[in-house]
Every structure is written in structure tokens, then in C-alpha cells.
Scaffold this motif. Structure first.
Motif, PDB file in Angstrom:
ATOM      1  N   ARG A  72      -1.353   7.887   2.486  1.00 33.22           N
ATOM      2  CA  ARG A  72      -1.970   9.161   2.857  1.00 33.22           C
ATOM      3  C   ARG A  72      -1.120  10.312   2.355  1.00 33.22           C
ATOM      4  N   ASP A  73      -1.776  11.432   2.116  1.00 39.32           N
ATOM      5  CA  ASP A  73      -1.114  12.688   1.742  1.00 39.32           C
ATOM      6  C   ASP A  73      -1.549  13.707   2.777  1.00 39.32           C
ATOM      7  N   ASN A  74      -0.673  13.963   3.735  1.00 42.87           N
ATOM      8  CA  ASN A  74      -1.037  14.855   4.832  1.00 42.87           C
ATOM      9  C   ASN A  74      -1.362  16.261   4.342  1.00 42.87           C
ATOM     10  N   ALA A  75      -0.624  16.737   3.340  1.00 41.62           N
ATOM     11  CA  ALA A  75      -0.840  18.096   2.841  1.00 41.62           C
ATOM     12  C   ALA A  75      -2.226  18.255   2.236  1.00 41.62           C
ATOM     13  N   LYS A  76      -2.745  17.169   1.670  1.00 44.96           N
ATOM     14  CA  LYS A  76      -4.059  17.227   1.026  1.00 44.96           C
ATOM     15  C   LYS A  76      -5.156  16.664   1.918  1.00 44.96           C
ATOM     16  N   ASN A  77      -4.784  16.201   3.118  1.00 46.54           N
ATOM     17  CA  ASN A  77      -5.764  15.570   4.014  1.00 46.54           C
ATOM     18  C   ASN A  77      -6.541  14.468   3.293  1.00 46.54           C
ATOM     19  N   THR A  78      -5.818  13.667   2.555  1.00 45.05           N
ATOM     20  CA  THR A  78      -6.452  12.635   1.728  1.00 45.05           C
ATOM     21  C   THR A  78      -5.764  11.290   1.946  1.00 45.05           C
ATOM     22  N   VAL A  79      -6.571  10.262   2.019  1.00 42.56           N
ATOM     23  CA  VAL A  79      -6.076   8.889   2.100  1.00 42.56           C
ATOM     24  C   VAL A  79      -6.491   8.175   0.819  1.00 42.56           C
ATOM     25  N   TYR A  80      -5.590   7.366   0.285  1.00 41.46           N
ATOM     26  CA  TYR A  80      -5.834   6.659  -0.967  1.00 41.46           C
ATOM     27  C   TYR A  80      -5.853   5.151  -0.741  1.00 41.46           C
ATOM     28  N   LEU A  81      -6.566   4.476  -1.613  1.00 42.17           N
ATOM     29  CA  LEU A  81      -6.511   3.015  -1.654  1.00 42.17           C
ATOM     30  C   LEU A  81      -6.251   2.627  -3.103  1.00 42.17           C
ATOM     31  N   GLN A  82      -5.007   2.236  -3.371  1.00 44.85           N
ATOM     32  CA  GLN A  82      -4.640   1.759  -4.703  1.00 44.85           C
ATOM     33  C   GLN A  82      -4.987   0.281  -4.777  1.00 44.85           C
ATOM     34  N   MET A  83      -5.815  -0.072  -5.753  1.00 43.30           N
ATOM     35  CA  MET A  83      -6.269  -1.455  -5.874  1.00 43.30           C
ATOM     36  C   MET A  83      -5.789  -2.009  -7.213  1.00 43.30           C
ATOM     37  N   ASP A  84      -4.926  -2.999  -7.151  1.00 37.85           N
ATOM     38  CA  ASP A  84      -4.376  -3.638  -8.343  1.00 37.85           C
ATOM     39  C   ASP A  84      -4.814  -5.098  -8.395  1.00 37.85           C
ATOM     40  N   SER A  85      -4.660  -5.692  -9.566  1.00 36.54           N
ATOM     41  CA  SER A  85      -5.027  -7.105  -9.760  1.00 36.54           C
ATOM     42  C   SER A  85      -6.426  -7.386  -9.231  1.00 36.54           C
ATOM     43  N   LEU A  86      -7.355  -6.541  -9.603  1.00 40.82           N
ATOM     44  CA  LEU A  86      -8.709  -6.654  -9.072  1.00 40.82           C
ATOM     45  C   LEU A  86      -9.378  -7.943  -9.536  1.00 40.82           C
ATOM     46  N   LYS A  87     -10.218  -8.477  -8.654  1.00 39.05           N
ATOM     47  CA  LYS A  87     -10.950  -9.713  -8.908  1.00 39.05           C
ATOM     48  C   LYS A  87     -12.451  -9.431  -8.817  1.00 39.05           C
ATOM     49  N   PRO A  88     -13.266 -10.250  -9.468  1.00 41.42           N
ATOM     50  CA  PRO A  88     -14.717 -10.049  -9.354  1.00 41.42           C
ATOM     51  C   PRO A  88     -15.201 -10.029  -7.904  1.00 41.42           C
ATOM     52  N   GLU A  89     -14.548 -10.790  -7.044  1.00 44.16           N
ATOM     53  CA  GLU A  89     -14.976 -10.811  -5.639  1.00 44.16           C
ATOM     54  C   GLU A  89     -14.622  -9.532  -4.882  1.00 44.16           C
ATOM     55  N   ASP A  90     -13.901  -8.617  -5.523  1.00 41.69           N
ATOM     56  CA  ASP A  90     -13.651  -7.310  -4.915  1.00 41.69           C
ATOM     57  C   ASP A  90     -14.818  -6.350  -5.140  1.00 41.69           C
ATOM     58  N   THR A  91     -15.800  -6.759  -5.919  1.00 43.91           N
ATOM     59  CA  THR A  91     -16.954  -5.918  -6.187  1.00 43.91           C
ATOM     60  C   THR A  91     -17.701  -5.617  -4.901  1.00 43.91           C
ATOM     61  N   ALA A  92     -17.898  -4.329  -4.627  1.00 50.56           N
ATOM     62  CA  ALA A  92     -18.539  -3.900  -3.383  1.00 50.56           C
ATOM     63  C   ALA A  92     -18.644  -2.381  -3.381  1.00 50.56           C
ATOM     64  N   VAL A  93     -19.374  -1.873  -2.406  1.00 50.10           N
ATOM     65  CA  VAL A  93     -19.317  -0.445  -2.093  1.00 50.10           C
ATOM     66  C   VAL A  93     -18.195  -0.269  -1.073  1.00 50.10           C
ATOM     67  N   TYR A  94     -17.290   0.639  -1.372  1.00 48.37           N
ATOM     68  CA  TYR A  94     -16.136   0.877  -0.516  1.00 48.37           C
ATOM     69  C   TYR A  94     -16.354   2.168   0.275  1.00 48.37           C
ATOM     70  N   TYR A  95     -16.051   2.089   1.566  1.00 47.16           N
ATOM     71  CA  TYR A  95     -16.233   3.214   2.479  1.00 47.16           C
ATOM     72  C   TYR A  95     -14.917   3.546   3.163  1.00 47.16           C
ATOM     73  N   CYS A  96     -14.595   4.826   3.263  1.00 44.41           N
ATOM     74  CA  CYS A  96     -13.502   5.193   4.132  1.00 44.41           C
ATOM     75  C   CYS A  96     -14.085   5.622   5.483  1.00 44.41           C
ATOM     76  N   ALA A  97     -13.261   5.511   6.502  1.00 42.04           N
ATOM     77  CA  ALA A  97     -13.714   5.813   7.850  1.00 42.04           C
ATOM     78  C   ALA A  97     -12.548   6.380   8.651  1.00 42.04           C
ATOM     79  N   ALA A  98     -12.854   7.189   9.640  1.00 46.66           N
ATOM     80  CA  ALA A  98     -11.828   7.781  10.496  1.00 46.66           C
ATOM     81  C   ALA A  98     -12.298   7.736  11.943  1.00 46.66           C
ATOM     82  N   GLY A  99     -11.350   7.529  12.845  1.00 46.52           N
ATOM     83  CA  GLY A  99     -11.703   7.482  14.246  1.00 46.52           C
ATOM     84  C   GLY A  99     -10.483   7.391  15.125  1.00 46.52           C
TER      85      GLY A  99
END
Length: 123
Positions: A72-99
Motif C-alpha cells: 500500500r501507498d498511504n500517501a496515494k491512498n492506493t493498494v497494489y498487487l504485484q503478480m509475478d510468475s503468472l500462470k494460466p490458472e491465474d486468469t480471472a477478473v480481479y477485484y479490490c475490496a475494503a472493509g
């Protein structure tokens, strides 16, 4: 009220990398839990990774541990997801959520959701 905008998806070959972003606006979310979920065609939405906005150790699903990194970058109010070594089974719609829920992997812990960003990994 919190608004979340997720972005950064795309098409990548197996073994490649992508970085997703989740920009938050509206009510301050400094006490919230933020998570990433994904939903593949014909499958249930599943937990990927979570982090407390205030700090602490992130939490990952076993399927992505060692390959994905949430930050996360608090100054930018942004959360990141770095995805490396991706596989075909990672194929999907990705959603961020807060609560304000405690358990990262429970969808009921999250009150606010982004619109989703498509990640496609080709073999």
C-alpha cells in the motif's frame, strides 16, 4: 462511503508479471482492511491477498504465496498487487475490496468493492 477503482489488468504470457492498482477515495480508510479477490469464469470468487491499511503482515492465499505481493501507498491512498510468475490458472477478473472486517479471506469483511479488472494469462 468509499470508492475503489481497480486497474492494471491485461493480457500476459505465462511467467510474466502485472501490477494491479486499487485507488481509494472518499471516506478515510486508514483503519480498513483491503483485499484482492478474483473470479474465474464458472467459478466462485476467491480470496487472493489482504493487508491492513494501518500496517502489519499481509496475508495470502496458498495458491499465490511466493508469487504475488500486496502493498500500500498511504500517501496515494492506493493498494497494489504485484503478480509475478503468472500462470494460466491465474486468469480471472480481479477485484479490490475494503472493509472493517477482521478476517481477510471472508467476503463478508468487505463493504466496498471495485469494478474489477481482467487478467488473462496465455500459455
Amino acid at each position: 462511503q468509499v470508492q475503489l477503482v481497480d486497474s492494471g489488468g491485461g493480457l500476459v504470457q505465462a511467467g510474466g508479471s502485472l501490477r494491479l492498482s486499487c485507488a481509494a477515495s472518499g471516506r478515510a480508510i486508514s483503519t480498513y482492511t483491503v483485499g484482492w479477490f478474483r473470479q474465474a469464469p464458472g467459478k466462485e470468487r476467491e480470496f487472493v491477498a489482504g493487508i491492513r491499511w494501518s500496517g502489519g503482515m499481509p496475508y495470502y492465499a496458498d495458491s499465490v504465496k511466493g508469487r504475488f505481493t500486496i502493498s500500500r501507498d498511504n500517501a496515494k491512498n492506493t493498494v497494489y498487487l504485484q503478480m509475478d510468475s503468472l500462470k494460466p490458472e491465474d486468469t480471472a477478473v480481479y477485484y479490490c475490496a475494503a472493509g472493517s472486517g477482521y478476517y481477510y479471506e471472508r467476503q463478508s469483511a468487505y463493504a466496498y468493492w471495485g469494478q474489477g479488472t481482467q487478467v488473462t494469462v496465455s500459455s
